[in-house]
Design a protein around this motif. Sequence first.
Motif, PDB file in Angstrom:
ATOM      1  N   LEU A   1       0.829  -1.196   0.000  1.00 61.91           N
ATOM      2  CA  LEU A   1       0.000   0.000   0.000  1.00 61.91           C
ATOM      3  C   LEU A   1       0.868   1.252   0.000  1.00 61.91           C
ATOM      4  O   LEU A   1       2.021   1.229   0.463  1.00 61.91           O
ATOM      5  N   SER A   2       0.303   2.340  -0.470  1.00 60.88           N
ATOM      6  CA  SER A   2       1.014   3.623  -0.392  1.00 60.88           C
ATOM      7  C   SER A   2       1.079   4.116   1.050  1.00 60.88           C
ATOM      8  O   SER A   2       2.031   4.800   1.438  1.00 60.88           O
ATOM      9  N   ASP A   3       0.063   3.776   1.851  1.00 59.47           N
ATOM     10  CA  ASP A   3       0.059   4.108   3.279  1.00 59.47           C
ATOM     11  C   ASP A   3       0.883   3.038   3.998  1.00 59.47           C
ATOM     12  O   ASP A   3       0.384   1.956   4.310  1.00 59.47           O
ATOM     13  N   LYS A   4       2.141   3.337   4.258  1.00 63.31           N
ATOM     14  CA  LYS A   4       3.049   2.324   4.799  1.00 63.31           C
ATOM     15  C   LYS A   4       2.728   1.967   6.250  1.00 63.31           C
ATOM     16  O   LYS A   4       3.012   0.840   6.684  1.00 63.31           O
ATOM     17  N   ALA A   5       2.148   2.887   7.010  1.00 64.63           N
ATOM     18  CA  ALA A   5       1.758   2.554   8.383  1.00 64.63           C
ATOM     19  C   ALA A   5       0.626   1.536   8.374  1.00 64.63           C
ATOM     20  O   ALA A   5       0.639   0.558   9.137  1.00 64.63           O
ATOM     21  N   LEU A   6      -0.365   1.743   7.491  1.00 66.13           N
ATOM     22  CA  LEU A   6      -1.470   0.795   7.366  1.00 66.13           C
ATOM     23  C   LEU A   6      -0.959  -0.534   6.820  1.00 66.13           C
ATOM     24  O   LEU A   6      -1.378  -1.605   7.277  1.00 66.13           O
ATOM     25  N   GLU A   7      -0.061  -0.483   5.846  1.00 62.37           N
ATOM     26  CA  GLU A   7       0.526  -1.698   5.283  1.00 62.37           C
ATOM     27  C   GLU A   7       1.216  -2.515   6.367  1.00 62.37           C
ATOM     28  O   GLU A   7       1.047  -3.748   6.431  1.00 62.37           O
ATOM     29  N   GLN A   8       1.962  -1.865   7.240  1.00 62.74           N
ATOM     30  CA  GLN A   8       2.687  -2.599   8.279  1.00 62.74           C
ATOM     31  C   GLN A   8       1.722  -3.265   9.247  1.00 62.74           C
ATOM     32  O   GLN A   8       1.954  -4.408   9.674  1.00 62.74           O
ATOM     33  N   LYS A   9       0.632  -2.592   9.607  1.00 65.25           N
ATOM     34  CA  LYS A   9      -0.362  -3.209  10.486  1.00 65.25           C
ATOM     35  C   LYS A   9      -0.953  -4.465   9.843  1.00 65.25           C
ATOM     36  O   LYS A   9      -1.175  -5.476  10.519  1.00 65.25           O
ATOM     37  N   ALA A  10      -1.194  -4.387   8.538  1.00 63.09           N
ATOM     38  CA  ALA A  10      -1.752  -5.538   7.837  1.00 63.09           C
ATOM     39  C   ALA A  10      -0.756  -6.694   7.815  1.00 63.09           C
ATOM     40  O   ALA A  10      -1.126  -7.852   8.076  1.00 63.09           O
ATOM     41  N   PHE A  11       0.519  -6.399   7.533  1.00 67.39           N
ATOM     42  CA  PHE A  11       1.501  -7.478   7.476  1.00 67.39           C
ATOM     43  C   PHE A  11       1.809  -8.043   8.864  1.00 67.39           C
ATOM     44  O   PHE A  11       2.157  -9.222   8.998  1.00 67.39           O
ATOM     45  N   ASP A  12       1.657  -7.228   9.906  1.00 64.85           N
ATOM     46  CA  ASP A  12       1.783  -7.756  11.272  1.00 64.85           C
ATOM     47  C   ASP A  12       0.676  -8.773  11.549  1.00 64.85           C
ATOM     48  O   ASP A  12       0.911  -9.805  12.194  1.00 64.85           O
ATOM     49  N   ALA A  13      -0.533  -8.496  11.054  1.00 64.09           N
ATOM     50  CA  ALA A  13      -1.640  -9.443  11.227  1.00 64.09           C
ATOM     51  C   ALA A  13      -1.406 -10.709  10.406  1.00 64.09           C
ATOM     52  O   ALA A  13      -1.736 -11.815  10.841  1.00 64.09           O
ATOM     53  N   VAL A  14      -0.834 -10.546   9.202  1.00 69.83           N
ATOM     54  CA  VAL A  14      -0.482 -11.712   8.379  1.00 69.83           C
ATOM     55  C   VAL A  14       0.504 -12.604   9.127  1.00 69.83           C
ATOM     56  O   VAL A  14       0.355 -13.833   9.173  1.00 69.83           O
ATOM     57  N   ALA A  15       1.510 -11.992   9.726  1.00 67.97           N
ATOM     58  CA  ALA A  15       2.499 -12.758  10.482  1.00 67.97           C
ATOM     59  C   ALA A  15       1.842 -13.485  11.648  1.00 67.97           C
ATOM     60  O   ALA A  15       2.185 -14.641  11.942  1.00 67.97           O
ATOM     61  N   ALA A  16       0.894 -12.839  12.307  1.00 64.44           N
ATOM     62  CA  ALA A  16       0.191 -13.471  13.423  1.00 64.44           C
ATOM     63  C   ALA A  16      -0.632 -14.669  12.952  1.00 64.44           C
ATOM     64  O   ALA A  16      -0.738 -15.672  13.664  1.00 64.44           O
ATOM     65  N   PHE A  17      -1.234 -14.592  11.769  1.00 67.20           N
ATOM     66  CA  PHE A  17      -2.014 -15.715  11.240  1.00 67.20           C
ATOM     67  C   PHE A  17      -1.148 -16.967  11.149  1.00 67.20           C
ATOM     68  O   PHE A  17      -1.606 -18.074  11.408  1.00 67.20           O
TER      69      PHE A  17
END
Length: 331
Positions: free
Chosen positions: A162-178
């Motif tokens: 995503l262009s919003d890197k803060a939002l992107e990082q939150k999403a990838f943190d959730a991916v890692a948790a999955f």
Amino acid sequence: MSRPSPIAPTVDFDKDGVQHGFLRLPYSRDDSAWGSVMIPICVIRKGKGPTALLTGGNHGDEYEGPLALYDLARTLDPKDVSGTVIIVPAMNYPAFRAGTRTSPIDKGNMNRSFPGRPDGTVTEKIADYFQRELLPRADLVFDFHSGGRTLDFVPFCAAHTLSDKALEQKAFDAVAAFSAPFSMRMIEIDSVGMYDTAAEEMGKVFVSTELGGGGTSRAQTVRIARRGISNVLRHAGIVEGAVETGTTQWLDMPSGDCFSFAEDDGMIETMVDLGEPVKEGAVLARIHSTGRTGIAPQEIRAKMSGILAARHFPGLVKAGDCAAVVGALVS
């Protein structure tokens, strides 16, 4: 957007406890003049806190999500919840009932119908309700997918660059948790009209999966779905308990070179199995002409190195079908 949604929920999104109900969409048809489409929904809430919107059956021939979410709706104890969990196990319910990717009512692809219309087709009305009523409530949106009847995937959890890197990082943190066997930094062929895009444009953390395919489910992929969604809810602080971490291999989709498409009709021969390494230029699949004998097969070659992350599932292929997807290994 000035028209109200015709969908009426039978649940109260602000009420504590567990509620099992429906999103009722009036649908007049030959066999039911004043009939409705009744989309199952569950709301589990305790006090204030984040809201998770969990969906499956965006495409009706994908089953890991519905299996995990029907089970979660039945078993999640509100005593363990801080906030709200909204569960819609079969988002495109007509398609889910028919076992088809798109709705048998209007041929609508839910994941290409956003933002929807309150005065549109049945699929557009459902999309509109999610756009206006459910997505604005959510902090975290998790939408389960698998390959359906035409694709098969290595089991991965994914979020988009995503262009919003803060939002992107939150999403990838959730991916890692999955903590799926594979985790993907994903791009789309065409993101217009997608549920994903609608959520991300609202600033919501959006996470998805591709868990197998072939129009069925496997014991392994259902286990991955059930454990993974529990992990994500714990990671988000909505459900009590520790995240059950596991080993995941990160993959990247750096460009459209990941995708390979058939240019001829025929019978497809997969030359690489899912999860196996591939080198740029390697033959991923061959398409055999079925109209006559004596014709050499057409070769589909990898445009990049990585692993085979997805493949066409049925034995017959048509020109334009996605034949293979290569994911780049991230060390």
